[in-house]
Design a protein around this motif. Structure first.
Motif, short mmCIF file in Angstrom:
data_model
loop_
_atom_site.label_atom_id
_atom_site.label_comp_id
_atom_site.label_asym_id
_atom_site.label_seq_id
_atom_site.Cartn_x
_atom_site.Cartn_y
_atom_site.Cartn_z
N GLY A 1 0.17 -10.58 -4.75
CA GLY A 1 -0.54 -10.38 -3.50
C GLY A 1 0.02 -9.17 -2.77
O GLY A 1 1.07 -8.64 -3.11
N LEU A 2 -0.70 -8.75 -1.76
CA LEU A 2 -0.34 -7.58 -0.98
C LEU A 2 0.22 -7.99 0.37
O LEU A 2 -0.44 -8.70 1.13
CB LEU A 2 -1.58 -6.69 -0.77
CG LEU A 2 -1.40 -5.45 0.12
CD1 LEU A 2 -0.49 -4.44 -0.56
CD2 LEU A 2 -2.76 -4.84 0.45
N CYS A 3 1.42 -7.56 0.66
CA CYS A 3 1.97 -7.64 2.02
C CYS A 3 1.51 -6.38 2.73
O CYS A 3 2.09 -5.30 2.56
CB CYS A 3 3.49 -7.74 1.94
SG CYS A 3 4.29 -7.69 3.54
N HIS A 4 0.43 -6.49 3.49
CA HIS A 4 -0.26 -5.31 4.02
C HIS A 4 0.35 -4.83 5.32
O HIS A 4 0.35 -5.56 6.32
CB HIS A 4 -1.74 -5.62 4.22
CG HIS A 4 -2.51 -4.44 4.75
ND1 HIS A 4 -3.44 -4.55 5.77
CD2 HIS A 4 -2.48 -3.12 4.40
CE1 HIS A 4 -3.94 -3.36 6.02
NE2 HIS A 4 -3.38 -2.48 5.22
N VAL A 5 0.88 -3.61 5.30
CA VAL A 5 1.41 -2.95 6.49
C VAL A 5 0.56 -1.71 6.73
O VAL A 5 0.71 -0.69 6.05
CB VAL A 5 2.89 -2.58 6.30
CG1 VAL A 5 3.43 -1.91 7.55
CG2 VAL A 5 3.72 -3.82 5.96
N HIS A 6 -0.36 -1.80 7.66
CA HIS A 6 -1.29 -0.71 7.92
C HIS A 6 -0.59 0.50 8.54
O HIS A 6 0.31 0.35 9.38
CB HIS A 6 -2.40 -1.18 8.85
CG HIS A 6 -3.34 -0.10 9.29
ND1 HIS A 6 -4.27 0.47 8.45
CD2 HIS A 6 -3.48 0.53 10.49
CE1 HIS A 6 -4.95 1.40 9.11
NE2 HIS A 6 -4.48 1.46 10.35
N SER B 1 4.51 -11.47 -3.35
CA SER B 1 4.14 -10.16 -2.80
C SER B 1 5.40 -9.34 -2.57
O SER B 1 6.30 -9.76 -1.84
CB SER B 1 3.34 -10.30 -1.50
OG SER B 1 4.03 -11.08 -0.55
N TYR B 2 5.45 -8.21 -3.23
CA TYR B 2 6.58 -7.29 -3.13
C TYR B 2 6.51 -6.55 -1.79
O TYR B 2 5.42 -6.15 -1.35
CB TYR B 2 6.50 -6.30 -4.28
CG TYR B 2 7.58 -5.25 -4.33
CD1 TYR B 2 8.87 -5.58 -4.75
CD2 TYR B 2 7.31 -3.93 -4.02
CE1 TYR B 2 9.86 -4.61 -4.83
CE2 TYR B 2 8.29 -2.95 -4.09
CZ TYR B 2 9.57 -3.30 -4.50
OH TYR B 2 10.53 -2.34 -4.56
N PHE B 3 7.67 -6.37 -1.15
CA PHE B 3 7.70 -5.67 0.13
C PHE B 3 7.89 -4.18 -0.14
O PHE B 3 9.00 -3.74 -0.43
CB PHE B 3 8.83 -6.19 1.02
CG PHE B 3 8.77 -5.67 2.43
CD1 PHE B 3 7.82 -6.15 3.32
CD2 PHE B 3 9.65 -4.70 2.86
CE1 PHE B 3 7.76 -5.67 4.62
CE2 PHE B 3 9.61 -4.22 4.16
CZ PHE B 3 8.66 -4.71 5.05
N GLY B 4 6.77 -3.44 -0.08
CA GLY B 4 6.88 -2.03 -0.40
C GLY B 4 5.57 -1.27 -0.34
O GLY B 4 5.50 -0.13 -0.81
N ALA B 5 4.52 -1.86 0.25
CA ALA B 5 3.20 -1.22 0.26
C ALA B 5 3.09 -0.23 1.42
O ALA B 5 2.24 -0.36 2.30
CB ALA B 5 2.10 -2.27 0.34
#
Length: 307
Positions: free
Chosen positions: A27-32, A239-243
């Motif tokens: 999954g995506l940890c989304h940071v806009h 979800s990897y923290f790095g997006a």
């Protein structure tokens, strides 16, 4: 325990296996990024896109509203002793009534640590009270609810134990939520402890990484972690923290999935099921970069704005 005992042999094997892989668990940890909004589209343009995402808030990210293949997972980030009513519950109920496909929710981001590093900094009594008002009733709507996402430190274990005592039987998470920042061996040991304590529950890892290490070690961490998590039945989502771009990363540039120019790094491409790109992440020292928000501070601010 057997998984941990076999770890040295597994380490040797995992570092030699091809890095290209896919998994429906991702999954995506989304940071806009308001400076680079087009970066949002990268995560739905890969070979194998994430199947779910969260953004630390209760409403879906505008960039993904029409993306049906990536399921939104709302989060109740924090709470305040001034909170009244049930705004989080009401939002989820409204989204469901309007046709949203919400199957899971997350709760309380790192309540055992401070706002300065992205935590929601909650007393267990307040968290228990707000859970009973906002989260527990969602189970009656058929939604599975995640336990608070505490840190991987011993303070996280203590906080969870005290929270369950404060709940006095009124808080019933359907799955456990894990955060981990550290080496691969430590993460495997931590996950072994979680699955031993809650053997009948699914486990989600909603943030993990190996902060501020060299590129080779960081890539090896991703490769070993992703393959282990993909093969571990109890772990259903991660979800990897790095997006985000490397020049704004508070976990070090090498952990970021985008380089300073917005190109996928090797880890970013592998996350999406692709091949190595050979783009090397760097931390720019330009004046613009110094003005950019740091990721953990952003998460703390975002969470307080959105809950």
């Amino acid at each position: 325990m057997r998984r941990i005992l076999l770890l040295p042999a597994a380490l040797s094997l995992l570092t030699t296996i091809s890095t290209q892989s896919t998994s429906p668990k991702r999954g995506l940890c989304h940071v806009h990024s308001s400076l680079h909004p087009s970066d949002d589209l990268i995560w739905i343009s890969g070979r194998n896109n994430p199947t779910w995402y969260y953004n630390y808030g209760k409403e879906p990210s505008p960039a993904y509203v029409s993306t049906k293949d990536m399921q939104f997972v709302p989060m109740l980030w924090g709470a305040s002793d001034k909170d009244t009513g049930t705004p989080f519950y009401n939002s989820i109920k409204s989204q469901l009534d309007n046709g949203a496909n919400i199957k899971y929710v997350l709760s309380f981001n790192e309540p055992d640590t401070t706002h300065a590093v992205g935590g929601s900094d909650l007393t267990t009594s307040l968290a228990a009270s707000r859970w009973k008002a906002e989260i527990e009733p969602l189970r009656a709507l058929g939604i599975k609810v995640g336990a608070p996402g505490v840190t991987g430190a011993e303070s996280g274990w203590n906080w969870l134990d005290n929270w369950l005592k404060s709940c006095d039987g009124g808080c019933n998470p359907d799955f456990m939520t894990v955060h981990w920042y550290g080496n691969f061996e430590g993460m495997m040991s931590h996950l072994g402890r979680v699955t031993a304590k809650w053997p009948d529950k699914e486990v989600w890892i909603t943030e993990f990484g190996y902060p501020k290490h060299d590129l080779r070690m960081t890539q090896e961490f991703w490769n070993m972690s992703s393959r282990s998590l993909d093969s571990w039945p109890n772990i259903t989502h991660y979800s990897y923290f790095g997006a985000f771009r490397s020049d704004v990363s508070n976990v070090g540039p090498n952990a970021a999935m985008l380089d300073q120019n917005g190109a996928l790094t090797d880890i970013g491409s592998w996350f999406l099921g692709g091949s190595a790109t050979n783009f090397v992440p760097k931390k720019s020292s330009g004046s613009l970069t110094r003005q950019l928000p740091r990721i953990f501070k952003y998460i703390g601010q975002l969470g307080r704005w959105l809950w």
